[in-house]
Design a protein around this motif. Structure first.
Motif, mmCIF file in Angstrom:
data_model
loop_
_atom_site.group_PDB
_atom_site.id
_atom_site.type_symbol
_atom_site.label_atom_id
_atom_site.label_comp_id
_atom_site.label_asym_id
_atom_site.label_seq_id
_atom_site.Cartn_x
_atom_site.Cartn_y
_atom_site.Cartn_z
ATOM 1 N N ASP A 178 0.823 -1.213 0.000
ATOM 2 C CA ASP A 178 0.000 0.000 0.000
ATOM 3 C C ASP A 178 0.854 1.259 0.000
ATOM 4 N N GLU A 179 2.167 1.085 -0.074
ATOM 5 C CA GLU A 179 3.060 2.228 -0.022
ATOM 6 C C GLU A 179 3.476 2.592 -1.456
ATOM 7 N N GLN A 196 5.301 4.800 -2.921
ATOM 8 C CA GLN A 196 6.695 5.088 -3.252
ATOM 9 C C GLN A 196 7.497 3.796 -3.414
ATOM 10 N N LEU A 197 7.205 2.823 -2.572
ATOM 11 C CA LEU A 197 7.946 1.566 -2.655
ATOM 12 C C LEU A 197 7.558 0.780 -3.912
ATOM 13 N N ARG A 208 6.546 1.984 -6.599
ATOM 14 C CA ARG A 208 7.139 2.722 -7.710
ATOM 15 C C ARG A 208 8.569 2.232 -7.956
ATOM 16 N N VAL A 209 9.339 2.121 -6.875
ATOM 17 C CA VAL A 209 10.725 1.659 -6.995
ATOM 18 C C VAL A 209 10.775 0.209 -7.466
ATOM 19 N N ARG A 240 9.867 -0.209 -11.208
ATOM 20 C CA ARG A 240 10.967 0.203 -12.072
ATOM 21 C C ARG A 240 12.112 -0.797 -12.031
ATOM 22 N N SER A 241 12.473 -1.167 -10.802
ATOM 23 C CA SER A 241 13.649 -1.999 -10.603
ATOM 24 C C SER A 241 13.455 -3.406 -11.165
#
Lengths: 230, 405
Positions: A13-14, A16-17, A19-20, A23-24
């Motif tokens: 639910d985070e 920003q995480l 998102r990383v 991408r990663s």
């Protein structure tokens, strides 16, 4: 990645995480989808069956624990749990509920990627005809009750043999004390951690080159053990 | 009282009874002959009454009997004998004897009752204090346990809230590091690229801000808890405070309709402008977070009762149920995470309202939640005392007039 890109479903639910991670993991060649809670994850799972699920534990609506249970009812998909340090109890619950591995937050991306690879790689091959179980350097002939390590025969007691079979069947996966005790001794002994410690010690003497620095049977503190066949 | 002293007291009572009657006889005799027997009887009765109340029924009986003898011997003719010539005097003597004994016994009983009542009262008081004491002890133990539990819950919340941004930062940083370390430049597909790198750095940047914001909130909360929040009070204009808060909240409220209503007769208030602006900002930010886009957020300031100013912030989100209305002011409480509001996507620290309440209370004001005027919705109300010093508060119109002069 012989059958194209492997699908990974990331549930957290985070934003920003995720998102990383999106991408990663995409960069590392996985096909990634993100779900913000358990309910949405289950929906996505139906429409887009992944090869692996990575899920957070604390989430609104449906938490990671419930998601593990629901997923296990319908699938054997590998699950890696992400948990904030200090959530040991929930982590063990999640593993007992069917999760295969866990990574503690905050984590380095290398570690997560290694766990993803290991989890996707496991699935020991069982030859149904010969009843031969093999993973890494280990092989078990279930009919002949024979265990070999790099071709050398190991002499195991019946309980050690049962333990070995369970380890091989779940190579690479974190097995909680409770799960191991239940599998080898039956449901009545699931609280007797000291039994397990004794048998693990004996087994290490027989299969590890240096039992004080085990390479195959690794201790996961406060959680259980993990078997590395190589 | 020990048994010994009780006996001593009793014996003293008997002696005093006899001595008292003897002394009374002597005094009455000295007053002159002949003396009216009625006077003597009344004087003796008075004495018996006194003995009974002071020492109880035993000495009272002794005093009565001795009094009968003395009465007969010294005062009833023929004087100096224990015989009585006039039959009417027999009646007087018997009447005196009965009266003396009854009076003695009655007053002794009254005394006993009084003593019993007194000791019962003491016993009840003792029990009461004992009970109160044990109640206090148990409630202290309970409170201690509760505060321990609260502390560990707070610690869990803080740990979780600190680790969440740290997790994103670490994941981004290690992704960047891994890319830097791998010299595998040939496989361009497995590289982040400029855009990817930029995104990782953005996440790190945003999340460090978030951490900083969180730590700042923790510091403020700690100061409020320690009672070290000393508002820098000065005469301030509420419209200016609201304007400052709205400007800061501009980015947050972009998707909402804003309505600001300020009463013309609003007095200036003696407050810490920055702190109160933060309270208003927190309430407006909260309103924007928990109400859907395109709904109205209404900020109003009006004079309140008892020379106060009332600032309200009203939204048309889902509202807050009555039982959560106090809890939302608790540290680290988040209605969406811990309560029943099924709204996601909001990432608060759970500290804003706790800090807002701390600031308002440091100004001797109050802050609470009411039903919105138009349902559904939430209305936060902050009531602040106008404050005082020798100059006294000025209304806005007065101030304007003053400024123009």
């Amino acid at each position: 990645m012989n059958e194209g890109k492997q699908r990974v479903l990331v549930v957290d639910d985070e934003p920003q995480l995720t998102r990383v991670l999106l991408r990663s993991l995409t960069t590392k060649g996985y096909e990634v989808r993100v779900a913000g809670d358990g309910e949405f994850a289950l929906q996505t799972f139906h429409d887009w069956p992944p090869a692996l699920v990575i899920t957070d534990l604390a989430m609104p609506n449906m938490d990671g624990l419930e998601l593990c249970r629901r997923l296990r009812q319908i699938s054997q998909v590998p699950i890696i749990v992400l948990s904030v340090r200090g959530e040991e109890k929930t982590k063990v619950e999640a593993l007992d509920a069917g999760a295969d591995d866990y990574v503690t937050k905050p984590f380095g991306m290398d570690e997560l990627l290694a766990r993803i690879r290991a989890t996707l790689r496991r699935q020991p091959e069982t030859d149904a005809q010969t009843n031969l179980l093999s993973a890494g350097d280990f092989q078990i002939d279930l009919n002949a009750h024979l265990v070999t390590h790099k071709g050398n025969e190991l002499h195991l007691t019946p309980k050690e043999f049962d333990l070995m079979v369970h380890f091989l069947r779940n190579a690479g996966r974190v097995l909680t004390h409770r799960a191991l005790l239940g599998a080898v001794w039956g449901g009545d002994y699931t609280e007797q951690n000291e039994y397990l410690r004794v048998f693990i010690g004996q087994l290490r003497k027989k299969i590890e080159s240096d039992p004080s620095k085990p390479r195959h049977i690794l201790t996961e503190p406060w959680v259980g053990y993990r078997f590395h066949p190589e | 009282m020990t048994t010994e002293s009780v006996y001593a007291r009793k014996w003293f009572g008997f002696v005093a009874a006899i001595l008292g009657i003897a002394a009374a006889s002597g005094i009455l005799k000295l007053l002159g002959d002949p003396i009216n027997p009625t006077t003597v009887a009344l004087a003796f009765l008075l004495l018996i009454l006194f003995v009974a109340t002071a020492w109880g029924s035993g000495p009272a009986i002794v005093a009565s009997l001795f009094g009968v003898v003395c009465f007969n011997f010294f005062f009833l003719p023929p004087i100096g004998t224990l015989t009585i010539s006039d039959p009417r005097n027999w009646i007087a003597l018997v009447a005196f004897m009965i009266t003396a004994i009854v009076v003695g016994q009655l007053s002794a009983r009254v005394k006993r009752r009084a003593e019993e009542a007194e000791s019962a009262k003491r016993e009840v008081e003792r029990l009461y204090y004992e009970l109160q004491d044990s109640f206090e002890r148990s409630s202290q133990a309970k409170a201690l346990k509760q505060s321990e539990r609260l502390k560990s819950a707070l610690l869990d919340a803080v740990t979780h809230d600190l680790r969440t941004p740290l997790t994103s930062i670490k994941a981004s940083a290690t992704t960047l590091l891994a890319e830097l370390n791998s010299n595998d430049s040939s496989n361009s597909e497995l590289r982040l690229g400029d855009e990817g790198r930029k995104e990782m750095l953005q996440v790190i940047d945003e999340e460090t801000d978030r951490l900083d914001h969180f730590v700042e909130g923790l510091t403020k909360l700690a100061r409020i808890d320690a009672g070290e929040l000393h508002p820098q009070r000065q005469w301030s204009s509420v419209p200016e405070i609201i304007a400052a808060a709205m400007k800061r909240a501009e980015r947050r409220t972009r998707d909402h309709r804003l309505e600001i209503w300020i009463d013309d007769e609003l007095p200036s208030v003696r407050v810490d402008e920055h702190a109160i602006a933060e309270v208003v900002y927190t309430l407006v930010d909260n309103a924007a977070k928990y109400s859907p886009a395109d709904t109205t957020i209404r900020v109003a300031a009006v004079p309140g009762a008892d020379s106060t100013v009332v600032i309200t912030v009203e939204d048309h989100g889902p509202g807050i149920t009555a039982e959560l209305r106090e809890r939302v002011f608790d540290k680290f409480f988040r209605a969406m995470r811990d309560g029943d509001v099924r709204h996601r996507k909001t990432a608060g620290t759970g500290m804003g309202l706790a800090i807002a309440r701390g600031i308002v209370e440091a100004h001797d004001g109050r802050i609470w939640i009411e039903d919105a005027d138009e349902q559904p919705g939430t209305k936060f109300v902050a009531q602040l005392p106008v404050g005082d010093d020798e100059t006294g508060p000025l209304t806005i119109s007065e101030k304007r007039r003053k400024a123009q002069a």
